[in-house]
Design a protein around this motif. Structure first.
Motif, PDB file in Angstrom:
ATOM      1  N   ALA A   1      38.578  54.185  33.542  1.00  0.00           N
ATOM      2  CA  ALA A   1      37.168  53.549  33.400  1.00  0.00           C
ATOM      3  C   ALA A   1      37.067  52.338  32.363  1.00  0.00           C
ATOM      4  CB  ALA A   1      36.634  54.742  32.369  1.00  0.00           C
ATOM      5  N   LYS A   2      36.007  51.735  32.631  1.00  0.00           N
ATOM      6  CA  LYS A   2      35.875  50.346  31.678  1.00  0.00           C
ATOM      7  C   LYS A   2      34.525  50.747  30.779  1.00  0.00           C
ATOM      8  CE  LYS A   2      38.636  48.245  33.991  1.00  0.00           C
ATOM      9  NZ  LYS A   2      38.819  49.305  35.299  1.00  0.00           N
ATOM     10  N   VAL A   3      34.636  50.270  29.584  1.00  0.00           N
ATOM     11  CA  VAL A   3      33.704  50.138  28.532  1.00  0.00           C
ATOM     12  C   VAL A   3      32.336  49.958  28.799  1.00  0.00           C
ATOM     13  CG1 VAL A   3      32.920  49.332  26.320  1.00  0.00           C
ATOM     14  CG2 VAL A   3      35.263  49.754  26.649  1.00  0.00           C
ATOM     15  N   ASP A   4      32.242  48.655  29.773  1.00  0.00           N
ATOM     16  CA  ASP A   4      30.684  48.484  30.361  1.00  0.00           C
ATOM     17  C   ASP A   4      31.313  47.617  31.882  1.00  0.00           C
ATOM     18  OD1 ASP A   4      28.483  47.583  30.732  1.00  0.00           O
ATOM     19  OD2 ASP A   4      28.597  45.670  29.535  1.00  0.00           O
ATOM     20  N   PRO A   5      31.123  48.864  32.733  1.00  0.00           N
ATOM     21  CA  PRO A   5      31.364  48.373  34.268  1.00  0.00           C
ATOM     22  C   PRO A   5      29.892  47.852  34.857  1.00  0.00           C
ATOM     23  CG  PRO A   5      31.186  50.598  34.154  1.00  0.00           C
ATOM     24  CD  PRO A   5      30.812  50.201  32.737  1.00  0.00           C
ATOM     25  N   ILE A   6      30.196  46.687  35.614  1.00  0.00           N
ATOM     26  CA  ILE A   6      29.055  46.157  36.509  1.00  0.00           C
ATOM     27  C   ILE A   6      28.986  46.768  37.829  1.00  0.00           C
ATOM     28  CG2 ILE A   6      30.115  43.912  37.255  1.00  0.00           C
ATOM     29  CD1 ILE A   6      27.384  42.772  36.823  1.00  0.00           C
ATOM     30  N   LEU A   7      30.248  47.093  38.038  1.00  0.00           N
ATOM     31  CA  LEU A   7      30.405  47.881  39.523  1.00  0.00           C
ATOM     32  C   LEU A   7      31.317  49.042  39.747  1.00  0.00           C
ATOM     33  CD1 LEU A   7      30.477  45.764  42.929  1.00  0.00           C
ATOM     34  CD2 LEU A   7      32.165  47.281  42.491  1.00  0.00           C
TER      35      LEU A   7
END
Ligand code: ATP
Length: 321
Positions: A41-47
């Motif tokens: 998981a990313k802190v702020d994913p765009i996709l």
């Protein structure tokens, strides 16, 4: 290797990367949440893509369980030939349809949405081989790029002041981008008369006509001479400084290490590793995927075995997955 990377970074100043702009869109540190590894998981994913699968006959070209692309970062998508990188690009940008799966861009479900609509929503891509520019001049190729991506408004076409204003806006943006990409002097030349590298620049500039949020570049540096490679690298960094998120496919790890914030590794259609550029190439799964050993075996089994032996050799726990 470290010297090469330092030289690569130093030479990026050809395109005058402004250090001050680098903090305009600061990245979370770290970019990821929880354990680092494939699908993390990313802190702020765009996709965010889930269970995206594409087969050609009996061949599984893409089988991505889960992947998240960090916003405002430069992500390199790497992997051996035939790993499924281009096919994955095609699926995410609506140029091909998956057998199954879903993905969302900035919170909007994009599965089944055609390419031109995806581009209008802010996700654009370039191609490994530059698309044919026909007999168009450089400026006309740019304007056509805007039409491809922005679409034509029926009502604007019926009302001359509206389409004239739109035309003017398109022309201004095209000229501004041509200046940025140092192609302004060539605006009236035939696009086909330019070198392969200049066409790559034109393709990148054209992709920006719709002011995208996410730019996906398929091997932007392939077949480009070293001088222009520096320039292309600089342009990619500049996209990030302007607030765009970039995903690019690249085989050359020097280039990846020079500009990428994050690396996603594909092999046999799957995401087999993820991480920071300096770390990911030490991952035995990545080394294995590149060396091509175990080609005849099930990748899932190979990954499990390698990770188990790696973890065993590192009593503190080794890699996260
Ligand atoms: N239209 C198609 N029809 C049949 N097979 C295809 C098609 N497109 C891709 N493939 C196959 O799907 C697999 C993944 O191909 P893809 O081009 O996505 O890999 P890649 O990682 O981009 O490779 P490269 O680095 O060589 O460009 C390959 O085995 C390829 O031969």
């Amino acid at each position: 290797m470290a010297d090469d990377i330092a030289a690569e970074r130093a030479s990026l100043d050809e395109t005058a990367i402004e250090e001050s702009a680098a903090d305009a869109y600061p990245l979370p540190d770290p970019l990821w949440k929880g354990d680092i590894g494939p699908g993390c998981a990313k802190v702020d994913p765009i996709l965010i893509a889930d269970s995206v699968r594409k087969t050609f006959g009996g061949l599984v070209a893409v089988d991505v369980e889960h992947v998240e692309i960090p916003r405002h970062a430069i992500t390199a998508l790497i992997g051996p030939n035939g790993a499924g990188k281009t096919t994955f690009f095609n699926l995410l940008t609506g140029f091909d349809k998956p057998d199954s799966g879903s993905w969302e861009f900035d919170g909007t479900d994009l599965a089944g949405v055609p390419a031109w609509k995806i581009a209008r929503r802010g996700e654009v891509r370039t191609f490994q081989l530059t698309k044919a520019f026909g007999g168009l001049s450089v400026i006309d190729s740019m304007k056509l790029g805007a039409r491809d991506q922005l679409g034509e408004s029926f009502w604007a076409c019926l009302i001359p002041p509206l389409w004239r204003a739109q035309e003017r806006g398109i022309e201004e943006r095209a000229l501004e981008l041509l200046k940025q990409f140092k192609l302004y002097e060539k605006r009236d030349d035939l696009a086909l008369s330019m070198s392969g590298g200049q066409r790559k620049l034109l393709e990148m500039a054209r992709a920006l006509m719709s002011a995208p949020q996410l730019v996906m570049l398929d091997e932007p540096m392939a077949g480009v001479n070293p001088a222009l490679t520096q320039s292309l690298l600089g342009h990619i960094v500049r996209l990030k400084q302007q607030g765009m998120t970039v995903v690019f496919v690249e085989h050359d790890m020097h280039m990846v290490q020079a500009i990428a914030d994050w690396v996603v590794v594909m092999a046999e259609g799957r995401v087999v590793a993820e991480g920071k550029p300096t770390e990911v190439m030490k991952d035995p799964v990545v080394v294995d995927a590149y060396l091509g050993a175990n080609m005849d075996r099930d990748l899932g089994e190979v990954v499990k075995e390698i990770r188990a032996s790696y973890a065993a050799s590192r009593p503190e726990g080794g890699s996260a997955q």
